[in-house]
Each structure stands twice: as structure tokens, then as C-alpha cells.
Write a protein that holds these residues in place. Structure first.
Motif: not given
Length: 283
Positions: A34-60
Motif C-alpha cells: 500500500l503506497l501513500h503519497v503526500i504532496e508537499l506544498p510549493t510557493p505556487t501550489s497549496f492544493s492540500s491547504f487551500g488557495e496560495a497564501g491562505a496559510m502562513s509558512n509556519e501554519t502550513a
């Protein structure tokens, strides 16, 4: 089969796929990973956390740490659940792009088959990016079974193999035969005749007979089915005979050619309600 790989994202469809794969593993006593892949946030992609800029880096970062810990716990629970299931069960968690991670793992473990859940995609999403499942179907060198609802291998009695039967690669035919033997299902062959791709029945039946003789299949039926499109014909025929699974070879086209011509197999994967077995045809 030796290794059954299940890409797993904890969705309802992923659970359906896992249950199906467990049924296969119990039949074959082969390893299931069973393989689980977690996407890491990038400066242009915060798909796991909502729109870009919606969270601070610390919160993310806090959110990511909590997510990782939660997934580790869930994976450990799954390992405990299947530790005495009669087959080898392993879990693995990696980080990055899901499609890239799944593709690498298929090669690294020399997977014999991939079983993965699919919600399907349509419209603009399908045209522009497609789903991770669709991409795996297009590129994987081993067979892929896509699952959308609850079903076990023992429920699969009728398998439809749809093709034009023009030089079906031996790799596809042999893997299909192996899968049918494991599932213990009956095979039904179908060639879809469309107005734009019309072929005389005598020619089509001869191609099917050549396929059967060359690879030693024993189909329950061979049918020429008329429809306005190949995708619609395959889905309608499967409905008509109440098939439990559809099997097809996919072209593996990519880039601009794929946008122009698409893939009948991927369209069927997206539209079908029943499981679909696919394998890339290496030309």
C-alpha cells in the motif's frame, strides 16, 4: 502475480481498491504493498491547504507535521489489521507528486499489477490534466485495475475484452490471461463497429479467431457490436451482457498527440461504473 501495488489516499474509492486487492492477495498469497503519497506544498501550489497564501509558512508546516503523524498512525493500523491475513502486507509513505511517486514505485518493486480507486474525470479537467489514475493507466508498464465501487475478485464472473484485434501485443495477451486465471472469470471478446471505422464481420471474426488461437484463449463468446462510438459501444455491450469487468489495451499516447486523439481506454476508465483492467500496449 508477485507484487500487488495499491496507491492509497484514504478516500472511499481507495478503500474499495484496497478491499479488491486484498481479495487478490488472498487468492495468490502474493505481496501487497500500500503506497501513500503526500504532496508537499510549493510557493505556487497549496492544493492540500487551500488557495496560495491562505496559510502562513509556519501554519502550513504545523499542518504538514500533523498530517504526517496522522498518516503514520493510520498506516500502522492497517499493518496491524493485515499482519495475519495470509499474505505479505507492507505500507510505504513517500512525499512529492502522486503520479511521479506511483510511477517510480511501480518500477522499483517491479509491480505485477496496480489496483487503484478512481472517481473519474470529465470535461475541462479531463482535457487539461486528467486524474492521477488516468495518468497511471496511460503510462504503467504493468496492468492497472481501476475500481469505483465495492467489489471483490470473487464477484468478477464475466470479463469483456474489447479490442480491434489488430496485432494485440503478446505482453498484453499474456497478462490478461494471467489475470483471468487468477480471478477465475469467463472471457467475452468484442469488436466495436462504428460508421467511421467500419469493418466487415467476416474480417473481424477472423482477427478474433487468430487472437484466440495464437494466445490459447477459450472465450465464452465473440461479438461484433455496432455503435456510434467505440467508447459508447464498449460500455453498452458490457451493460447488455451484465459484465463484471472491462479489459482493454491502452495506447499510452502522451503530449499533443494525446490531446488530439485521446485514448478510448482512458475514456472508458473515466465513464465505466464497473472495474476496468488496462495495460499499455508497447508497439
Amino acid at each position: 502475480m508477485k507484487t500487488i501495488l495499491v496507491p492509497y489516499d484514504f478516500s472511499k474509492e481507495a478503500n474499495f481498491a484496497l478491499d479488491f486487492a486484498v481479495g487478490l492477495a488472498k487468492k495468490t498469497q502474493n505481496k501487497l504493498e500500500l503506497l501513500h503519497v503526500i504532496e508537499l506544498p510549493t510557493p505556487t501550489s497549496f492544493s492540500s491547504f487551500g488557495e496560495a497564501g491562505a496559510m502562513s509558512n509556519e501554519t502550513a508546516n504545523i499542518f504538514m507535521i500533523e498530517l504526517i503523524e496522522k498518516r503514520k498512525k493510520q498506516m500502522n493500523e492497517l499493518e496491524e489489521e493485515f499482519k495475519d491475513a495470509g499474505f505479505t502486507f507492507e505500507t510505504k509513505m513517500i512525499f512529492g507528486n502522486p503520479f511521479a511517486g506511483i510511477s517510480k514505485e511501480i518500477v522499483d518493486v517491479d509491480a505485477d499489477i496496480v489496483v487503484m480507486g478512481s472517481k473519474g474525470s470529465s470535461g475541462l479537467e479531463e482535457i487539461l490534466i486528467g486524474s492521477n489514475t488516468e495518468k497511471v493507466v496511460r503510462h504503467a508498464a504493468c496492468p492497472v485495475i481501476t475500481i469505483k465501487s465495492e467489489i471483490s475478485p470473487s464477484d468478477v464472473k464475466k470479463i469483456v475484452f474489447a479490442s480491434d484485434f489488430n496485432e494485440v501485443p503478446a505482453s498484453v495477451a499474456q497478462r490478461l490471461k494471467n489475470s483471468i486465471d487468477v480471478i477465475d472469470g469467463e472471457l467475452h471478446l468484442v469488436k466495436i463497429n462504428t460508421p467511421s471505422m467500419f469493418e466487415h464481420s467476416r474480417v473481424s471474426f477472423q482477427k478474433m479467431k487468430t487472437f484466440v488461437d495464437e494466445f490459447g484463449f477459450s472465450p465464452q463468446s465473440m461479438e461484433i457490436y455496432n455503435s456510434t462510438s467505440e467508447e459508447e459501444g464498449i460500455l453498452d455491450y458490457a451493460d447488455d451482457i451484465q459484465a463484471d469487468m472491462i479489459a482493454m489495451a491502452t495506447t499510452g499516447r502522451t503530449g499533443f498527440l494525446h490531446l488530439l486523439t485521446g485514448s478510448i481506454a482512458e475514456d472508458v476508465v473515466n465513464a465505466a461504473k464497473r472495474p476496468v483492467w488496462t495495460m499499455k500496449a508497447k508497439k
